[in-house]
Design an enzyme around this catalytic site. Structure first.
Site, PDB file in Angstrom:
ATOM      1  N   TYR B 150       0.992  -1.193  -0.023  1.00  0.00           N
ATOM      2  CA  TYR B 150       0.103   0.046   0.165  1.00  0.00           C
ATOM      3  C   TYR B 150       0.987   1.142  -0.052  1.00  0.00           C
ATOM      4  CZ  TYR B 150      -3.312   3.502   1.655  1.00  0.00           C
ATOM      5  OH  TYR B 150      -4.166   4.519   1.684  1.00  0.00           O
ATOM      6  N   LYS B 154       1.077   4.374  -2.843  1.00  0.00           N
ATOM      7  CA  LYS B 154       0.735   5.647  -2.628  1.00  0.00           C
ATOM      8  C   LYS B 154       2.295   6.543  -2.748  1.00  0.00           C
ATOM      9  CE  LYS B 154      -3.521   5.700  -1.329  1.00  0.00           C
ATOM     10  NZ  LYS B 154      -4.611   6.342  -1.896  1.00  0.00           N
TER      11      LYS B 154
END
Ligand SMILES: Cc1cc2nc3c(=O)[nH]c(=O)nc-3n(C[C@H](O)[C@H](O)[C@H](O)COP(=O)(O)OP(=O)(O)OC[C@H]3O[C@@H](n4cnc5c(N)ncnc54)[C@H](O)[C@@H]3O)c2cc1C
Lengths: 451, 244
Positions: B150, B154
Site C-alpha cells: 500500500y 501511494k
C-alpha cells in the site's frame, strides 16, 4: 496578429485561467477571428481592470483590444469624439484636453479601455447628475458574432444598444464608439472637502449637495463602529473656471501639472493588509483631512488618486484582493447601516471604501440604480470573508439592490435574477445577437449569465 | 467555475462511494458546489451518497460507471464526463484499496490513477482551468514494512501527482496532494485507530481549507507534517525496528 497562450486574471489577481490571446489590428481581424471562435468561445479584453473574471475566457479565445486604439475624430463644435474601442480613457482624455473637452463620465482609474468602459457601463462621481457612460454614447459599432457589423444607438436599435451597454462583452465586440464629451475651461477641479462624523452626517452631506455639485463622493471608514459608524471624508467638486486659477496654471489652464510615477514592488508578502494596519491608516487619513476646506485639485489627482501608484493591487499579496460593490435603492438606508455594522464587526478589513449617490439608469444589465452605492477592497485571504460577503449579498438582494458584475468574483448565481430583474430580457436580446452562443466568459459561466 | 475565494461549482469524484470522497463533496456543496458527479464501480450503490448530497444542497447529483481496473476505458470515460457535464471545476481522486493481492493494490492505487489522471489533466488544460485533488497518504511518505505494498502504491501516486502538478504550472490547472494519516472508515474498521487518526469529515475540511488557501499539499491532521519529517529522516536500521 500574434497569438499566445496566457494565464489571465482580473485586477484582483484571483482565479486565473488560461486562454489563447490574439491581438487584432483592426475590424477585419476581429471579424475573421469571430468566424472560428472554437468550442470554448471568444471574448474581448481591454486593460483587464475589472476585478474578477469578467475579462477571462478559460480554454477559449480572448481578443486583446488594446492595439485598436485610434482616435478617429474630435469635433469641438458638437462636441463629439469617435475612437476605437481599445483606446484607454487616459489617452482619450489627454487628446480631448487641449480642445477644452473632457470625458462625460470617468471611473476611478483611467487605465481602462473605451470598450471595457462601455461593456461595464461605468459610472463616475457624477452619476447622480449625469448617469453612466453609455448615457453619453451617441452610437457604437458592434461586430456581432453572427457576422454582422452593426451600428447601434438608443433611438433605432434600443434593445441591442442597451444589451451591449453594460452587457459585459457578451453581445459581441465593440469596435468603436462615438460619445459626447463635456466642455471644460481648465484641467482643475474646485474641490470641497469636509469631515462627516457619522453615517447620518455622511448621507445627509451627500444628499443635500446632490444638486449643487457635479461630482461627489464620501471616503468612508468601514472599520469605525458605535457612534462613529459611517464617519467619512466628503469630497465634492466641479470643473474650475479659468478665473479661479492663478500664476502659471492660469497661463496654461488646460495643462496638467506633472506627477512623479510610483510603483509598488513586484513581489509583496500576503498579510500586509490586515485589520490593525487598515485601522491605523483610516485613523490617520480621517484626522489628516481638513474639517472643511476648499482647494484646486488637478483632474487626474481628483479622479484617479490610485493611479499614481502602478500595480498597487500587488500590495494585497499572492492571494489577491476582492472588490465588493453594492447598490441599494433609495429608501433602504437602514440596509446600508446594517452593511456598515457588519463590516465594522467583521475581522475582514475593508479598505478604500467609497460611498456615492446614484441617479436614474438605463441599460438592461447596468449596475447603477437610483440610491446609494458602497465599494470597498478586501484581501482575498481575510478571515471569514466568504461568510461576510455571502451575507451582504443576501441583504442586498433582499433590499432590492445588486452587486457590480465588473467587480464581482464570487456571487452565488442563485441571487443574480433577483438583483438584475431585466436579466430575462437581456438574455433574449443577447441570444438574438449571438444565436450560436459564441461569446463566453468565466463570469458568464460562473453566474450562468446566458443560461 | 472556481471563484475568487477558491470555491468550486462542479466536481467529479472518482471513487464516488468512498467515505472521504462523499464527505469532501458534502463539504464543498455546503460551500458553493452545485453539481456533483459520483463515479464508481457500481452506480446503484451510490444511492445513499446521492441522497446525502442532495440534502446538503447540491442542485444536481449524477452517477457514472467507473471501474479503476478497466484501464482501457479511462480515456473514453473522461471524454464522456466532460461531454455530459460540460464544466468540471474539480476532480477528486478518492479510490483505492488497502489490502489484497500486491499487484492488484499497485494496479488500483497507482497504475489506474495514472491512467485516468493523464487524460483528465489533458482535458482540464483544454478547459483552461481546473483543480485535481489527489488522495495520497502519509504511508507513501516513507514506506514501512507493515503495509509496504500500500505504501509503495501511494509513494508512486504521490510522486506522480507532484510531478504532474509541476508539469501543469502555468496552464491554469493545479493539483493538490492530500496526505491523511490513519482515517477511520469502513476500510479501516477492523483496525485499532492509532493516535493522530482522523475522520473523513476532518479530511474533508482540510481539503476545503487547502483549496481556499491555494495549497499544494495538505496533511491531515496538520501535525502529521513535522512528524513525518522526522520519520522520513530516521536511519533505516532504526526505522526497521519500530513497533508499527
Ligand atoms: C482602481 C479601479 C477603480 C475603478 N473605479 C470604477 C468606478 O469608479 N466606476 C466603475 O464603473 N468602474 C470602476 N472600475 C471598474 C472598471 O471601470 C471596469 O471594470 C472596466 O470595465 C474596465 O475596463 P477594461 O478596459 O480594463 O476592461 P476589462 O477588464 O479588460 O474587460 C471588462 C469587460 O469589458 C469587456 N470588453 C472589453 N473590451 C471590449 C470590447 N471592445 N467590446 C466588447 N466588450 C469589451 C470584456 O469582455 C469584459 O467583460 C474600477 C477599476 C479599478 C481597477
Amino acid at each position: 496578429m500574434s497569438t499566445e497562450e496566457r494565464l489571465l486574471s482580473g485586477w484582483g489577481r484571483t482565479a486565473a485561467t488560461r486562454a489563447r490571446v490574439r491581438t487584432p489590428a483592426g475590424a477585419a481581424d476581429v471579424a475573421a477571428l469571430l468566424r472560428h471562435p472554437g468550442e470554448r468561445g471568444v471574448l474581448a479584453r481591454g486593460l483587464g481592470r475589472s476585478y474578477g473574471d469578467a475579462a477571462q475566457n478559460a480554454g477559449g479565445l480572448v481578443l486583446d483590444m488594446t492595439a485598436m486604439s485610434r482616435i478617429k475624430a474630435i469635433d469641438r463644435a458638437t462636441p463629439s469624439v469617435t475612437a476605437e474601442a481599445g483606446v484607454s480613457l487616459k489617452d482619450l482624455a489627454n487628446a480631448l484636453l487641449p480642445f477644452g473637452l473632457f470625458l462625460p463620465v470617468t471611473p476611478g482609474t483611467q487605465h481602462v479601455t473605451l470598450g471595457g468602459a462601455i461593456a461595464a457601463d461605468v459610472h463616475g462621481k457624477n452619476h447622480h447628475v449625469d448617469g453612466s457612460l453609455c448615457a453619453h454614447v451617441t452610437s457604437l459599432v458592434l461586430q456581432s458574432p453572427a457576422g454582422e457589423r452593426l451600428t447601434l444607438d438608443r433611438a433605432t436599435t434600443p434593445d441591442e444598444f442597451f444589451a451591449t451597454a453594460g452587457g459585459m462583452g457578451l453581445t459581441g465586440i465593440v469596435l468603436e464608439a462615438t460619445l459626447t464629451p463635456i466642455r471644460i475651461e481648465t484641467a482643475y477641479i474646485a474641490e470641497q472637502v469636509a469631515r462627516a462624523p457619522d453615517l447620518d452626517a455622511t448621507m445627509e452631506g451627500l444628499a443635500s449637495t446632490d444638486a449643487s455639485h457635479r461630482y461627489s463622493v464620501a471616503w468612508i471608514d468601514c472599520l469605525a463602529r458605535g457612534n462613529r459608524l459611517g464617519r467619512s471624508v466628503l469630497m465634492q467638486g466641479d470643473h474650475a473656471p479659468v478665473e479661479m486659477l492663478s500664476g502659471p496654471a492660469r497661463a496654461k489652464p488646460l495643462e496638467l501639472p506633472q506627477r512623479l510615477p510610483l510603483a509598488a514592488p513586484p513581489w509583496l508578502p500576503s498579510g500586509l493588509v490586515r485589520r490593525e494596519t487598515v485601522a491605523v491608516f483610516n485613523e490617520v487619513y480621517f484626522r489628516r483631512a481638513p474639517v472643511r476646506a476648499e482647494r484646486l485639485t488637478p483632474l487626474d489627482r481628483f479622479f484617479y488618486p490610485l493611479d499614481s501608484v502602478a500595480g498597487w493591487n500587488r500590495v494585497y499579496g499572492r492571494r489577491g484582493l476582492v472588490q465588493y460593490q453594492l447598490a441599494l435603492p433609495l429608501g433602504s438606508e437602514h440596509a446600508m447601516r446594517e452593511v456598515l455594522e457588519r463590516l465594522a464587526a467583521s475581522p475582514a478589513p475593508a479598505t478604500l471604501a467609497v460611498l456615492k449617490r446614484f441617479g436614474p439608469q438605463e441599460g438592461l444589465l447596468s449596475f447603477p440604480l437610483p440610491g446609494w452605492t458602497l465599494a470597498m477592497d478586501l484581501p482575498a485571504d481575510a478571515p471569514q470573508l466568504s461568510e461576510l460577503l455571502d451575507g451582504l449579498d443576501e441583504l442586498t438582494a433582499e433590499a432590492g439592490g445588486r452587486v457590480y458584475l465588473a467587480k464581482d468574483s464570487r456571487l452565488r448565481p442563485e441571487l443574480l435574477e433577483a438583483m438584475y430583474p431585466e436579466l430575462p430580457r437581456w438574455r433574449e436580446v443577447r441570444a438574438r445577437l449571438d444565436p450560436a452562443g459564441a461569446m463566453r466568459s468565466d463570469l458568464a459561466r460562473r453566474l450562468g449569465l446566458q443560461k | 467555475m472556481r471563484d475568487a475565494l477558491g470555491s468550486v461549482q462542479s466536481l467529479l469524484v472518482l471513487g464516488g462511494t468512498s467515505e472521504i470522497g462523499v464527505a469532501t463533496a458534502r463539504t464543498l456543496v455546503n460551500g458553493r458546489a452545485r453539481r456533483v458527479v459520483l463515479a464508481c464501480r457500481d452506480p446503484r450503490a451510490a444511492g445513499p451518497a446521492v441522497e446525502d448530497l442532495r440534502r446538503a444542497g447540491a442542485g444536481q447529483v449524477d452517477t457514472l460507471r467507473f471501474d479503476a481496473l478497466e484501464r482501457e476505458n479511462h480515456e473514453r470515460f473522461v471524454d464522456d464526463a466532460f461531454a455530459r457535464f460540460g464544466e468540471i471545476d474539480l476532480v477528486l481522486l478518492a479510490f483505492g484499496v488497502l489490502t489484497g493481492d500486491p499487484v492488484d493494490v499497485i494496479e488500483t492505487n497507482f497504475v489506474a490513477a495514472v491512467a485516468v489522471l493523464e487524460p483528465l489533466a489533458r482535458r482540464m488544460v483544454r478547459q483552461g482551468h481546473g483543480t485535481i485533488v489527489v488522495l495520497s497518504s502519509v504511508a507513501g511518505e516513507r514506506v514501512r514494512r507493515a503495509n509496504y505494498v500500500y505504501g509503495a502504491s501511494k509513494a508512486g501516486l504521490d510522486g506522480f501527482a507532484q510531478g504532474l502538478a509541476d508539469s501543469l504550472a502555468g496552464t491554469g490547472v493545479r493539483v493538490m496532494v492530500v496526505r491523511p494519516g490513519f482515517v477511520r472508515t469502513k476500510m479501516t474498521a477492523s483496525m485499532k485507530a492509532p493516535p493522530l487518526s482522523a475522520t473523513p469529515e476532518q479530511v474533508a475540511h482540510a481539503i476545503a481549507r487547502g483549496l481556499s488557501h491555494g495549497s499544494e499539499t495538505v496533511w491531515v491532521p496538520a501535525a502529521m507534517r513535522p512528524l513525518m519529517w522526522v520519520v522520513r529522516h530516521l536511519p533505516r536500521a532504526v526505522f526497521r525496528r519500530l513497533p508499527f
